[in-house]
Design a protein around this motif. Structure first.
Motif, PDB file in Angstrom:
ATOM      1  N   UNK A 273       0.811  -1.224   0.000  1.00 37.29           N
ATOM      2  CA  UNK A 273       0.000   0.000   0.000  1.00 37.29           C
ATOM      3  C   UNK A 273       0.842   1.271   0.000  1.00 37.29           C
ATOM      4  N   UNK A 274       2.119   1.178   0.332  1.00 38.16           N
ATOM      5  CA  UNK A 274       2.953   2.387   0.364  1.00 38.16           C
ATOM      6  C   UNK A 274       4.239   2.217  -0.443  1.00 38.16           C
ATOM      7  N   UNK A 275       4.227   1.298  -1.401  1.00 34.01           N
ATOM      8  CA  UNK A 275       5.410   1.006  -2.203  1.00 34.01           C
ATOM      9  C   UNK A 275       5.193   1.422  -3.654  1.00 34.01           C
ATOM     10  N   UNK A 276       6.171   2.130  -4.204  1.00 37.54           N
ATOM     11  CA  UNK A 276       6.086   2.591  -5.587  1.00 37.54           C
ATOM     12  C   UNK A 276       7.414   2.374  -6.301  1.00 37.54           C
ATOM     13  N   UNK A 277       7.333   2.162  -7.606  1.00 37.40           N
ATOM     14  CA  UNK A 277       8.547   2.132  -8.423  1.00 37.40           C
ATOM     15  C   UNK A 277       8.913   3.567  -8.776  1.00 37.40           C
ATOM     16  N   UNK A 278      10.136   3.950  -8.435  1.00 34.78           N
ATOM     17  CA  UNK A 278      10.677   5.259  -8.821  1.00 34.78           C
ATOM     18  C   UNK A 278      11.999   4.974  -9.530  1.00 34.78           C
ATOM     19  N   UNK A 279      11.953   4.976 -10.844  1.00 36.51           N
ATOM     20  CA  UNK A 279      13.170   4.679 -11.592  1.00 36.51           C
ATOM     21  C   UNK A 279      14.258   5.691 -11.241  1.00 36.51           C
ATOM     22  N   UNK A 280      15.489   5.232 -11.047  1.00 37.05           N
ATOM     23  CA  UNK A 280      16.565   6.163 -10.697  1.00 37.05           C
ATOM     24  C   UNK A 280      16.822   7.164 -11.815  1.00 37.05           C
ATOM     25  N   UNK A 281      17.293   8.362 -11.452  1.00 35.62           N
ATOM     26  CA  UNK A 281      17.525   9.394 -12.465  1.00 35.62           C
ATOM     27  C   UNK A 281      18.777   9.115 -13.275  1.00 35.62           C
ATOM     28  N   UNK A 282      18.640   9.162 -14.553  1.00 36.17           N
ATOM     29  CA  UNK A 282      19.778   8.991 -15.447  1.00 36.17           C
ATOM     30  C   UNK A 282      19.907  10.267 -16.264  1.00 36.17           C
ATOM     31  N   UNK A 283      21.119  10.757 -16.362  1.00 37.15           N
ATOM     32  CA  UNK A 283      21.340  12.028 -17.054  1.00 37.15           C
ATOM     33  C   UNK A 283      21.258  11.817 -18.563  1.00 37.15           C
ATOM     34  N   UNK A 284      20.071  11.423 -19.006  1.00 36.45           N
ATOM     35  CA  UNK A 284      19.848  11.100 -20.412  1.00 36.45           C
ATOM     36  C   UNK A 284      20.135  12.299 -21.302  1.00 36.45           C
ATOM     37  N   UNK A 285      19.667  13.471 -20.875  1.00 37.09           N
ATOM     38  CA  UNK A 285      19.776  14.669 -21.694  1.00 37.09           C
ATOM     39  C   UNK A 285      21.224  15.005 -22.043  1.00 37.09           C
ATOM     40  N   UNK A 286      22.118  14.783 -21.096  1.00 34.53           N
ATOM     41  CA  UNK A 286      23.520  15.133 -21.298  1.00 34.53           C
ATOM     42  C   UNK A 286      24.161  14.334 -22.429  1.00 34.53           C
ATOM     43  N   UNK A 287      23.649  13.123 -22.675  1.00 32.35           N
ATOM     44  CA  UNK A 287      24.255  12.261 -23.689  1.00 32.35           C
ATOM     45  C   UNK A 287      23.631  12.434 -25.074  1.00 32.35           C
ATOM     46  N   UNK A 288      22.558  13.225 -25.158  1.00 31.67           N
ATOM     47  CA  UNK A 288      21.856  13.315 -26.438  1.00 31.67           C
ATOM     48  C   UNK A 288      22.618  14.076 -27.510  1.00 31.67           C
ATOM     49  N   UNK A 289      23.627  14.850 -27.104  1.00 30.43           N
ATOM     50  CA  UNK A 289      24.401  15.572 -28.116  1.00 30.43           C
ATOM     51  C   UNK A 289      25.501  14.713 -28.727  1.00 30.43           C
ATOM     52  N   UNK A 290      25.634  13.473 -28.269  1.00 28.54           N
ATOM     53  CA  UNK A 290      26.601  12.551 -28.870  1.00 28.54           C
ATOM     54  C   UNK A 290      26.012  12.027 -30.175  1.00 28.54           C
ATOM     55  N   UNK A 291      26.711  12.181 -31.297  1.00 23.69           N
ATOM     56  CA  UNK A 291      26.158  11.708 -32.581  1.00 23.69           C
ATOM     57  C   UNK A 291      25.977  10.204 -32.586  1.00 23.69           C
ATOM     58  N   UNK A 403      23.749   1.018 -17.657  1.00 22.18           N
ATOM     59  CA  UNK A 403      23.125   0.469 -18.868  1.00 22.18           C
ATOM     60  C   UNK A 403      22.351   1.560 -19.598  1.00 22.18           C
ATOM     61  N   UNK A 404      21.573   2.332 -18.845  1.00 22.63           N
ATOM     62  CA  UNK A 404      20.780   3.420 -19.446  1.00 22.63           C
ATOM     63  C   UNK A 404      21.700   4.470 -20.066  1.00 22.63           C
ATOM     64  N   UNK A 405      22.771   4.825 -19.360  1.00 27.73           N
ATOM     65  CA  UNK A 405      23.690   5.838 -19.880  1.00 27.73           C
ATOM     66  C   UNK A 405      24.332   5.383 -21.183  1.00 27.73           C
ATOM     67  N   UNK A 406      24.697   4.111 -21.251  1.00 30.60           N
ATOM     68  CA  UNK A 406      25.266   3.585 -22.495  1.00 30.60           C
ATOM     69  C   UNK A 406      24.267   3.681 -23.644  1.00 30.60           C
ATOM     70  N   UNK A 407      23.018   3.341 -23.384  1.00 32.89           N
ATOM     71  CA  UNK A 407      21.989   3.391 -24.422  1.00 32.89           C
ATOM     72  C   UNK A 407      21.715   4.824 -24.859  1.00 32.89           C
ATOM     73  N   UNK A 408      21.681   5.749 -23.888  1.00 31.21           N
ATOM     74  CA  UNK A 408      21.444   7.154 -24.224  1.00 31.21           C
ATOM     75  C   UNK A 408      22.593   7.729 -25.041  1.00 31.21           C
ATOM     76  N   UNK A 409      23.813   7.269 -24.747  1.00 34.05           N
ATOM     77  CA  UNK A 409      24.990   7.781 -25.445  1.00 34.05           C
ATOM     78  C   UNK A 409      25.139   7.199 -26.847  1.00 34.05           C
ATOM     79  N   UNK A 410      24.379   6.161 -27.152  1.00 33.09           N
ATOM     80  CA  UNK A 410      24.443   5.596 -28.488  1.00 33.09           C
ATOM     81  C   UNK A 410      25.302   4.355 -28.604  1.00 33.09           C
TER      82      UNK A 410
END
Length: 491
Positions: A273-291, A403-410
């Motif tokens: 009743x008091x448990x939620x999934x809160x995905x950890x923050x990944x600095x996705x935006x910072x990696x989007x400028x990588x071609x 894992x998320x950072x690698x995917x965001x970076x391409x």
């Protein structure tokens, strides 16, 4: 005659124990009452102390929000959660006083904040007070060669007591998984308590490893070979899991970082009743400028691994799979290099890195393997921009920010076929694959070879799908879900 005497002695013995029952019950009851009175007195003293501390210069009461994070100067994903959570709360509750309990006594508070900015590109908008704890050694795994889980958990109680004696908050958040501190702050400190669980201290998977007598980093070979020791350890694990569930259920708000962690916490803590999934923050935006297209400064292919040098990360598997790839000549003659990037928290982690260096030498691949320890964020970004493949080898990783950072970076991710990467991250996006999963040394070597044999166009399509899929793990999404989850603590 002898039987009659034995019956007589047995009868007398039973009468003797019976005569002790009620006096013993009275003594136990009296001790419990005395303990309750002492603890209640301590609670009242702490409440008075809290009122004095929370009163600001203008006479108004300020809410004190504290995070228990003994290793806040480490460079892992858990620390990223801490700083993003603090930043989110400071935006919503700017008048509150923010405290971090840490055991990083060898650095100053300012150095800790500068490290957070250098590693995670995060700068807080309001000051933070650091309460430095001297007894952090009590939660070091090296202190408990046997019964490690129990030893660290009991040690965390003493460490939590030290924290509570120095500062009594209104809201207490355990952001590092020390669940045994929760009842201490709730019932003695009178705080609203919350917890962000990255990885359960014990899980049903750990129980199954011991039950099936499988060798693992938490189940030594000499125990698996002995049925009696395996049964004793299994009983110990079940008892510990029961106690862990009791202390965890004290939490008013529970946040977990993945579907895998959610399933285990629900089965152990039973606080749905008091448990939620809160995905950890990944600095996705910072990696989007990588071609996304493969623009290589050096010829060949670069493989990177991002993660702290802890035993459960299973870095040896990466080196062995890489060696198998090279020795069997599973790819064309283009140069390959493996770079292991991660943080070292202490001397044990540094020793682990030295062992990994020796392993690469023993396998004859030391010329092709590099180690980058505690590097700045910009350097991490540069490596990810050059990499073709990102490696992850932890069994039942709770989530996997790397894992998320690698995917965001391409980079094309090759993760372990378990836990958060399998259930939440490396999943199809709009029907397209976003990465690959493997388990054994052979699986990893073959999959790496398969990825490198693909056309650049096919790899580009996977990169695009992977990058599009990770927007749900952004800092902005974390702030929304985190603030929504902890709102109950501030009512």
């Amino acid at each position: 005659m002898a039987d009659g005497e034995e019956s007589w002695y047995l009868c007398k013995l039973l009468r003797f124990f019976y005569s002790l029952f009620f006096p013993g019950l009275i003594v136990c009851g009296t001790l419990c009452v005395c303990l309750f009175i002492v603890l209640w007195g301590i609670r009242l003293l702490l409440q008075r102390k809290k009122k004095l501390v929370s009163t600001s210069k203008n006479g108004k009461n300020q809410m004190v929000i504290a995070f228990f994070h003994p290793y806040c100067n480490a460079g892992g994903g858990g620390e990223r959660v801490l700083w993003c959570a603090l930043r989110a709360l400071q935006k919503k509750y700017p008048e509150a006083v923010y405290v971090v309990y840490t055991g990083d006594v060898n650095v100053s508070g300012q150095q800790i904040l500068e490290g957070a900015f250098r590693r995670f590109n995060i700068r807080l908008i309001h000051p933070v007070q650091f309460v430095f704890l001297r007894k952090r050694y009590l939660v070091e795994d090296s202190l408990y060669p046997h019964f490690t889980l129990l030893g660290q958990s009991l040690g965390s109680i003493f460490l939590g007591w030290e924290a509570l004696m120095q500062c009594v908050p209104d809201v207490y958040v355990d952001s590092m998984g020390y669940a045994f501190t929760l009842p201490l702050f709730k019932y003695i400190g009178g705080c609203q308590v919350g917890s962000y669980v990255h990885y359960p201290t014990i899980s049903t998977d750990m129980l199954s490893v011991v039950k099936n007598q499988n060798i693992g980093f938490n189940n030594a070979a000499f125990i698996t070979r002995n049925p009696f020791l395996s049964k004793v350890k299994l009983i110990y694990y079940y008892l510990f899991a029961f106690i862990y569930g009791l202390v965890g259920s004290c939490s008013d708000v529970v946040m977990v970082n993945s579907s895998w962690t959610l399933n285990h916490i629900l089965s152990l803590w039973k606080v749905g009743n008091c448990t939620n999934i809160v995905y950890p923050p990944c600095d996705v935006q910072t990696f989007l400028d990588i071609p996304l297209h493969e623009k290589k400064v050096t010829p060949g292919h670069l493989l990177v691994s991002v993660g702290q040098f802890r035993p459960e990360k299973n870095h040896p598997l990466q080196i062995r799979a890489f060696a198998k790839l090279l020795n069997k000549k599973m790819v064309e003659s283009s140069p390959l290099k493996l770079v292991l990037i991660g943080g070292c928290r202490n001397k044990d982690d540094e020793l682990r890195v030295n062992q990994l260096r020796r392993l690469s030498e023993d396998l004859g691949v030391q010329e092709y393997v590099e180690f980058k320890i505690n590097i700045p964020f910009d350097e991490l970004k540069n490596y990810l921009s050059e990499a073709t493949i990102g490696l992850h080898t932890m069994w039942n990783e709770h989530f996997g920010i790397g894992v998320v950072e690698c995917m965001a970076a391409g980079t094309i991710i090759l993760a372990h076929n378990s836990g958060g990467p399998k259930l939440d991250i490396v999943v199809p996006h709009e029907g397209d694959i976003t990465g690959f999963l493997a388990e054994s040394e052979e699986d990893y070597a073959e999959t790496i070879a398969h990825i490198l044999s693909m056309s650049a166009e096919k790899r580009l399509q996977i990169r695009k799908s992977a990058r599009a899929s990770v927007s749900r793990f952004s800092d902005q999404e974390f702030e929304v879900t985190f603030l929504s989850s902890v709102e109950k603590l501030f009512k």
